[in-house]
Design a protein around this motif. Sequence first.
Motif, PDB file in Angstrom:
ATOM      1  N   VAL A  88       0.862  -1.174   0.000  1.00  0.00           N
ATOM      2  CA  VAL A  88       0.000   0.000   0.000  1.00  0.00           C
ATOM      3  C   VAL A  88       0.901   1.227   0.000  1.00  0.00           C
ATOM      4  N   ASP A  89       0.363   2.382  -0.423  1.00  0.00           N
ATOM      5  CA  ASP A  89       1.192   3.582  -0.579  1.00  0.00           C
ATOM      6  C   ASP A  89       1.406   4.321   0.738  1.00  0.00           C
ATOM      7  N   PHE A  90       0.431   4.276   1.613  1.00  0.00           N
ATOM      8  CA  PHE A  90       0.666   4.913   2.921  1.00  0.00           C
ATOM      9  C   PHE A  90      -0.172   4.235   3.998  1.00  0.00           C
ATOM     10  N   ILE A  91       0.390   4.239   5.235  1.00  0.00           N
ATOM     11  CA  ILE A  91      -0.317   3.827   6.458  1.00  0.00           C
ATOM     12  C   ILE A  91      -0.083   4.944   7.474  1.00  0.00           C
ATOM     13  N   THR A  92      -1.163   5.568   7.840  1.00  0.00           N
ATOM     14  CA  THR A  92      -1.063   6.708   8.775  1.00  0.00           C
ATOM     15  C   THR A  92      -1.851   6.403  10.035  1.00  0.00           C
ATOM     16  N   VAL A  93      -1.140   6.503  11.165  1.00  0.00           N
ATOM     17  CA  VAL A  93      -1.798   6.420  12.471  1.00  0.00           C
ATOM     18  C   VAL A  93      -1.799   7.838  13.026  1.00  0.00           C
ATOM     19  N   MET A  94      -3.008   8.305  13.431  1.00  0.00           N
ATOM     20  CA  MET A  94      -3.149   9.704  13.834  1.00  0.00           C
ATOM     21  C   MET A  94      -3.926   9.809  15.134  1.00  0.00           C
ATOM     22  N   ALA A  95      -3.760  10.957  15.764  1.00  0.00           N
ATOM     23  CA  ALA A  95      -4.538  11.269  16.972  1.00  0.00           C
ATOM     24  C   ALA A  95      -5.936  11.686  16.550  1.00  0.00           C
ATOM     25  N   PRO A  96      -6.901  11.688  17.448  1.00  0.00           N
ATOM     26  CA  PRO A  96      -8.256  12.110  17.095  1.00  0.00           C
ATOM     27  C   PRO A  96      -8.306  13.526  16.537  1.00  0.00           C
ATOM     28  N   ASP A  97      -7.296  14.357  16.782  1.00  0.00           N
ATOM     29  CA  ASP A  97      -7.305  15.723  16.255  1.00  0.00           C
ATOM     30  C   ASP A  97      -6.594  15.806  14.898  1.00  0.00           C
ATOM     31  N   ARG A  98      -6.349  14.652  14.196  1.00  0.00           N
ATOM     32  CA  ARG A  98      -5.758  14.545  12.859  1.00  0.00           C
ATOM     33  C   ARG A  98      -4.219  14.606  12.896  1.00  0.00           C
ATOM     34  N   THR A  99      -3.602  14.713  14.034  1.00  0.00           N
ATOM     35  CA  THR A  99      -2.130  14.791  14.080  1.00  0.00           C
ATOM     36  C   THR A  99      -1.555  13.432  13.702  1.00  0.00           C
ATOM     37  N   ASP A 105       6.224   9.831   4.136  1.00  0.00           N
ATOM     38  CA  ASP A 105       7.209  10.917   4.133  1.00  0.00           C
ATOM     39  C   ASP A 105       7.390  11.388   5.585  1.00  0.00           C
ATOM     40  N   PRO A 106       8.522  11.100   6.226  1.00  0.00           N
ATOM     41  CA  PRO A 106       8.701  11.469   7.641  1.00  0.00           C
ATOM     42  C   PRO A 106       8.482  12.949   7.908  1.00  0.00           C
ATOM     43  N   ALA A 107       8.645  13.803   6.876  1.00  0.00           N
ATOM     44  CA  ALA A 107       8.466  15.241   7.079  1.00  0.00           C
ATOM     45  C   ALA A 107       7.023  15.595   7.371  1.00  0.00           C
ATOM     46  N   GLN A 108       6.096  14.686   7.018  1.00  0.00           N
ATOM     47  CA  GLN A 108       4.682  14.957   7.248  1.00  0.00           C
ATOM     48  C   GLN A 108       4.219  14.521   8.634  1.00  0.00           C
ATOM     49  N   ILE A 109       5.077  13.855   9.404  1.00  0.00           N
ATOM     50  CA  ILE A 109       4.702  13.430  10.759  1.00  0.00           C
ATOM     51  C   ILE A 109       4.513  14.664  11.628  1.00  0.00           C
ATOM     52  N   GLY A 110       3.453  14.691  12.398  1.00  0.00           N
ATOM     53  CA  GLY A 110       3.124  15.818  13.272  1.00  0.00           C
ATOM     54  C   GLY A 110       2.181  16.807  12.611  1.00  0.00           C
ATOM     55  N   LYS A 111       2.002  16.676  11.272  1.00  0.00           N
ATOM     56  CA  LYS A 111       1.074  17.565  10.581  1.00  0.00           C
ATOM     57  C   LYS A 111      -0.321  16.940  10.550  1.00  0.00           C
ATOM     58  N   LYS A 112      -1.278  17.726  10.051  1.00  0.00           N
ATOM     59  CA  LYS A 112      -2.662  17.298  10.050  1.00  0.00           C
ATOM     60  C   LYS A 112      -2.964  16.363   8.868  1.00  0.00           C
ATOM     61  N   PHE A 113      -3.751  15.367   9.160  1.00  0.00           N
ATOM     62  CA  PHE A 113      -4.203  14.413   8.135  1.00  0.00           C
ATOM     63  C   PHE A 113      -5.270  15.073   7.273  1.00  0.00           C
ATOM     64  N   LEU A 114      -5.207  14.865   5.954  1.00  0.00           N
ATOM     65  CA  LEU A 114      -6.170  15.436   5.007  1.00  0.00           C
ATOM     66  C   LEU A 114      -7.167  14.364   4.601  1.00  0.00           C
ATOM     67  N   GLY A 115      -8.427  14.599   4.847  1.00  0.00           N
ATOM     68  CA  GLY A 115      -9.449  13.633   4.465  1.00  0.00           C
ATOM     69  C   GLY A 115     -10.585  13.604   5.452  1.00  0.00           C
ATOM     70  N   THR A 116     -11.522  12.738   5.257  1.00  0.00           N
ATOM     71  CA  THR A 116     -12.719  12.623   6.089  1.00  0.00           C
ATOM     72  C   THR A 116     -12.444  11.663   7.238  1.00  0.00           C
ATOM     73  N   ILE A 117     -12.715  12.156   8.492  1.00  0.00           N
ATOM     74  CA  ILE A 117     -12.495  11.290   9.647  1.00  0.00           C
ATOM     75  C   ILE A 117     -13.699  11.247  10.591  1.00  0.00           C
ATOM     76  N   ASP A 118     -14.695  12.081  10.318  1.00  0.00           N
ATOM     77  CA  ASP A 118     -15.829  12.179  11.244  1.00  0.00           C
ATOM     78  C   ASP A 118     -16.518  10.836  11.471  1.00  0.00           C
ATOM     79  N   PRO A 119     -16.838  10.029  10.451  1.00  0.00           N
ATOM     80  CA  PRO A 119     -17.456   8.726  10.725  1.00  0.00           C
ATOM     81  C   PRO A 119     -16.563   7.838  11.577  1.00  0.00           C
ATOM     82  N   ALA A 120     -15.247   7.900  11.338  1.00  0.00           N
ATOM     83  CA  ALA A 120     -14.325   7.069  12.124  1.00  0.00           C
ATOM     84  C   ALA A 120     -14.314   7.507  13.574  1.00  0.00           C
ATOM     85  N   LEU A 121     -14.371   8.838  13.838  1.00  0.00           N
ATOM     86  CA  LEU A 121     -14.436   9.315  15.206  1.00  0.00           C
ATOM     87  C   LEU A 121     -15.701   8.832  15.905  1.00  0.00           C
TER      88      LEU A 121
END
Length: 548
Positions: A88-99, A105-121
Motif C-alpha cells: 500500500v502507498d501509505f499507512i497513517t496512524v493519527m490522533a483524534p485531532d488529525r495529528t 514521508d517522515p516530514a509529514q509526521i506531526g502535521k494534520k491528516f487530510l481527508g474525512t475522519i468524522d465517521p471514524a471518530l
Amino acid sequence: MIQRRRRISIAARLFAVQAVFVIVAVGLAVALLAVDARGRATSDASARSMVVAQAVAHNPFVIDAVEKPDPSAVLQPYAVTLMNDTDVDFITVMAPDRTRYTHRDPAQIGKKFLGTIDPALAGQPVSETYTGTLGPSVRAVVPIVSADGRVVALAAAGITLSQVDAAFWPRVYLLLGAGAAMIAIGAIVSGLFSRYLRRVTAGRGAEELGQVFAYYESVLHSVREGLVLVDNRGVLVLYNDHAADLLGLEAGGPARPVDDLDIPEALKALLLAPDEARDEVFVTRDHVLVVNHQPALPANSSRGAGRIRPLGTVTTLRDRTELLRVTGELESMRTMSNALRSQTHEFANRLHTIASLLELGRSDEALKFAADELNLSQRLADRVLVSIDEPVIAALMLGKAAQARERGVALNLETHLNPGTQGFEPADMVTILGNLVDNALDAAASGTAEGTEPWVEVYLGLGDGEDDLVVQVSDSGPGIDTDARERVFGRGFSTKQTDAFGRGLGLSLVRQTVARLGGTIELSEHVGAVFTVMVPMPSKVDSTPEPA
C-alpha cells in the motif's frame, strides 16, 4: 468527356457496413469493459486499503503505542515495514485531532491528516477517494478503540490512483488486443462473405440488381413463349403467364415440385433432366408443345471451363397446336388430292379399256364393264354419303377408300348412326378418323398373314345407353409389340420413320382430341391392332343437369 460514376457493388457496401458495425461494436464493448475494469480496480484498492487499516487498528501493539508519550518513535518503523509488506502507498496512524504519528514521508509526521475522519471518530470505518499529500488516492480510515471502548486514535491506509492505473492499464491492453482480434476476425469473415456475394451477384450494385430484376420481370411476362425455371431440387420456381396457360398452372402462383404438375410424364422427365434438349415435341391434354431445354449456369461461368454445377434448368415452350391443326387440314387436302389422282388414274385406265373394247367391236362387253364399275363406285359413294351426312368426313372416307384400293387394301365401313356428325366438330372427327385409318392402312399394307387379303374395318356406332359415340378401327396388320403398347400414345411413337411434325404424332393427336372431348381410347388386338374410341355425345353432355 463525361465520366461514368464508379460502380459500388452490393458486396463492397455490405463489407463496409459490416466492418463499421464490427469496429463500433468492439469499440463500445472495450469502452464498457474498460469502465468496468477501472471500477473493479478502484474497488479492489478500496477493499485492500480497508483490510490493512482494520488490521492496524485492531493490532494490540498499535493500541498500546498510541497511548505512550511518543507514539511516532514506536509506530513509524512498524508502519514502514507494513507498507512494504502489503504494497500500500501509505499507512497513517493519527490522533483524534488529525495529528499524524506515521507517514511515508517522515516530514509529514506531526502535521494534520487530510481527508474525512468524522465517521471514524463516531466509531464507523469510512472509505473515499481523496487528494492528499501523495496525490489522489483511494483510502480507508478506521477507529482505534481502547479496552474501555474509547476512540483513542485513527488508522488510515491508502493506495494512490497511479498504482490503481498501473493495475488497470494491463487489463485495458488485454481488452484492446481482444477487440483488435475480433475486428480482424470480423473483417476476414465479412471479406469472405462479400467475396461470395460478389461472385453470385456478378459485382452488381443494389440499384443495378433492382433494374435487372425489373427488366427481367418485364421480359418474362412480355414474351409470347412459355418460360420455365426449375432449380436443383426439382421445384418449379419461376414461370411466366404463357407457360402457366400452356401447363395449366395459376399465373403468378407459388413454387411447386415438378412431380406435382398435371403434365405428361415424359415432359416431367425432360424438365428434371440436366442435359440439353432441342425442339422436342410433347402432346399435352390441350396443346402440342415444342420444347427447348438447357441447364442454367452461374453468371461468371463459361461452358468450356470444365464441369460446372448448374443452378437449375431453363425451358422454353412453344405452342404448335394451331400449326399442327392447320398441318392436319393440309394433310387432309393432300389426302383428297391423292385420292382424286388415284381416281383419275383409275378412270383413265377404265376409259382406255372401254375405248379399246369399242374399237374391237365389242360394244356389249364395253357397256357391261362400264356399268359394273359405275355400280361399284356408286354403291361405295352411296354407303358413305348416306351414313355420314357431313361433306368433309364423307370426302375423307371416299378419299381413304380410293387410297385403300390403290394400295390393295379392302376398306370396309359399317355404321349404325343417323346421318350427320352427331354434334361433333368435323375437324375433330377428321383428326380421329383420319389418323386411325391412315395408321390402319399402313399396318395392313405392310404385311398380313400368308394367303389373307389385307383389310381395314371402320365401325361407327353408339355405345350402351346411346350416350357415347363409338369409333373402332381394326386392321389385318402385324399388330403392335407388347413393349411398344406402353408407348403407343406417347410423343414420336411410330413403326415408321418419324419427324418432328409428321409421323409419330398421329396417335398423340388422337389421344389429345379424345381427352379434350372427355372420351377414352383403348388398344386391343384381334388379328392386327384394334383401336376403340368412345366419346360422350355432345347432346348428352349439354343436357346433363347442373349439380345442386
